[in-house]
Design an enzyme around this catalytic site. Sequence first.
Site, short mmCIF file in Angstrom:
data_model
loop_
_atom_site.label_atom_id
_atom_site.label_comp_id
_atom_site.label_asym_id
_atom_site.label_seq_id
_atom_site.Cartn_x
_atom_site.Cartn_y
_atom_site.Cartn_z
N SER A 143 0.87 -1.18 0.00
CA SER A 143 0.00 0.00 0.00
C SER A 143 0.90 1.23 0.00
O SER A 143 2.08 1.14 0.37
CB SER A 143 -0.84 -0.02 1.29
OG SER A 143 -1.41 1.24 1.53
N TYR A 156 -1.92 -0.86 10.41
CA TYR A 156 -1.95 -1.11 8.95
C TYR A 156 -0.61 -0.72 8.31
O TYR A 156 0.00 -1.51 7.61
CB TYR A 156 -3.11 -0.34 8.32
CG TYR A 156 -3.32 -0.64 6.85
CD1 TYR A 156 -3.75 -1.89 6.44
CD2 TYR A 156 -3.09 0.34 5.87
CE1 TYR A 156 -3.94 -2.18 5.08
CE2 TYR A 156 -3.28 0.06 4.52
CZ TYR A 156 -3.71 -1.20 4.13
OH TYR A 156 -3.90 -1.48 2.79
N1 LIG Z 1 -8.64 -0.81 -1.39
C1 LIG Z 1 -7.63 0.01 -1.18
O1 LIG Z 1 -7.79 1.25 -1.14
C2 LIG Z 1 -6.23 -0.52 -1.01
C3 LIG Z 1 -5.16 0.39 -1.09
C4 LIG Z 1 -3.85 -0.08 -0.93
C5 LIG Z 1 -3.64 -1.43 -0.70
N2 LIG Z 1 -4.69 -2.30 -0.63
C6 LIG Z 1 -4.41 -3.71 -0.37
O2 LIG Z 1 -4.95 -4.50 -1.41
C7 LIG Z 1 -5.27 -5.80 -0.92
C8 LIG Z 1 -6.68 -6.17 -1.33
O3 LIG Z 1 -7.56 -5.22 -0.78
P1 LIG Z 1 -9.05 -5.00 -1.29
O4 LIG Z 1 -9.30 -3.54 -1.19
O5 LIG Z 1 -9.33 -5.71 -2.54
O6 LIG Z 1 -9.82 -5.70 -0.03
P2 LIG Z 1 -11.24 -6.40 0.09
O7 LIG Z 1 -12.16 -5.94 -0.97
O8 LIG Z 1 -11.63 -6.26 1.52
O9 LIG Z 1 -10.89 -7.96 -0.21
C9 LIG Z 1 -10.04 -8.66 0.65
C10 LIG Z 1 -9.97 -10.12 0.25
O10 LIG Z 1 -9.08 -10.80 1.15
C11 LIG Z 1 -9.74 -11.90 1.75
N3 LIG Z 1 -9.23 -12.08 3.12
C12 LIG Z 1 -9.31 -11.20 4.15
N4 LIG Z 1 -8.77 -11.74 5.25
C13 LIG Z 1 -8.33 -12.97 4.91
C14 LIG Z 1 -7.69 -14.02 5.63
N5 LIG Z 1 -7.40 -13.92 6.93
N6 LIG Z 1 -7.38 -15.16 4.97
C15 LIG Z 1 -7.69 -15.31 3.65
N7 LIG Z 1 -8.29 -14.34 2.92
C16 LIG Z 1 -8.61 -13.19 3.55
C17 LIG Z 1 -11.22 -11.54 1.70
O11 LIG Z 1 -12.07 -12.69 1.67
P3 LIG Z 1 -12.69 -13.35 2.98
O12 LIG Z 1 -13.23 -12.24 3.83
O13 LIG Z 1 -13.72 -14.28 2.45
O14 LIG Z 1 -11.56 -14.08 3.62
C18 LIG Z 1 -11.31 -10.84 0.34
O15 LIG Z 1 -11.42 -11.79 -0.69
C19 LIG Z 1 -5.03 -5.74 0.60
O16 LIG Z 1 -3.78 -6.30 0.91
C20 LIG Z 1 -5.03 -4.26 0.90
O17 LIG Z 1 -4.27 -3.94 2.05
C21 LIG Z 1 -5.98 -1.88 -0.79
#
Ligand SMILES: NC(=O)c1ccc[n+]([C@@H]2O[C@H](COP(=O)([O-])OP(=O)(O)OC[C@H]3O[C@@H](n4cnc5c(N)ncnc54)[C@H](OP(=O)(O)O)[C@@H]3O)[C@@H](O)[C@H]2O)c1
Length: 240
Positions: A143, A156
Amino acid sequence: MGQNIKGKVAYVTGAGRGIGKATVLELAREGVDIGLIARTESTLNEVAEEVRSYGVQASVAAVDISDLEAVDQAVEQLKKEIGPADILINNAGIGSKGTLLESDPDEWKRTFEVNVFGVYHVTRAVLPHMVEKDRGDIINISSSNGLKATAGSSSYSGSKFALQGMTEALMQEVRPNNIRVQTLNPSLVATELAFGDQLEESNADKFMQPEDMAEYMVSLLKLNQRIFIKQSLQWATNPF
Ligand SMILES: NC(=O)c1ccc[n+]([C@@H]2O[C@H](COP(=O)([O-])OP(=O)(O)OC[C@H]3O[C@@H](n4cnc5c(N)ncnc54)[C@H](OP(=O)(O)O)[C@@H]3O)[C@@H](O)[C@H]2O)c1
């Protein structure tokens, strides 16, 4: 010249929604077989069906990545069903907000268990096959908070800084094995993690979309394997 990724096998964590879901669909369009990892099996099965509609194989492993033994079993299962991974996208992660003093200690710890230990568990299970093949690609989704912390993000940011360090070390360890290891450092992406249940109502369309991340990752994977392997460390981090 780029490389063809058709016929490769990719394991993607957090494949049930957001960036992970967009990524598996983009990879499937390119002819990549997919191992989908997250905790919620029903959601993974739905995405797997969509993946198969592109004529590629999909296999589901419902597992909490913070559980080392369960991850080992899940990776063994995926290996049997669709083969060892050529590509690993460590995308699953959780967000956490609050000042250090206000934060709930269990939530603070959990952020590290998923964002740091989770990536470690999946990587250590997948890596031996890449080393055996003398080839591979690992993309860790960090991130912008993994490069610059902001107030209220100690858990985080701390977890993403740790991921950054882990990635840079691993990159150097496996460079002789032709394995590329990178982090991506996006700022806000329009997903549930960033917008919660306000995703529909908010002006999320003004921000980067999960599909943009997916497209970018596929373009990186298509780059000739020599690129990054022979470059300096700075290439390990891709600033958005
Ligand atoms: N969205 C943003 O603004 C942003 C910005 C920078 C970085 N990121 C990073 O991008 C990545 C994806 O984020 P996103 O925004 O797509 O999040 P999201 O929409 O909340 O999706 C997260 C995914 O991870 C799975 N997950 C969560 N905890 C888990 C666990 N303990 N074991 C296995 N699977 C797990 C969830 O499924 P289940 O709940 O079914 O397990 C879901 O499929 C993350 O690493 C986040 O830190 C996001």
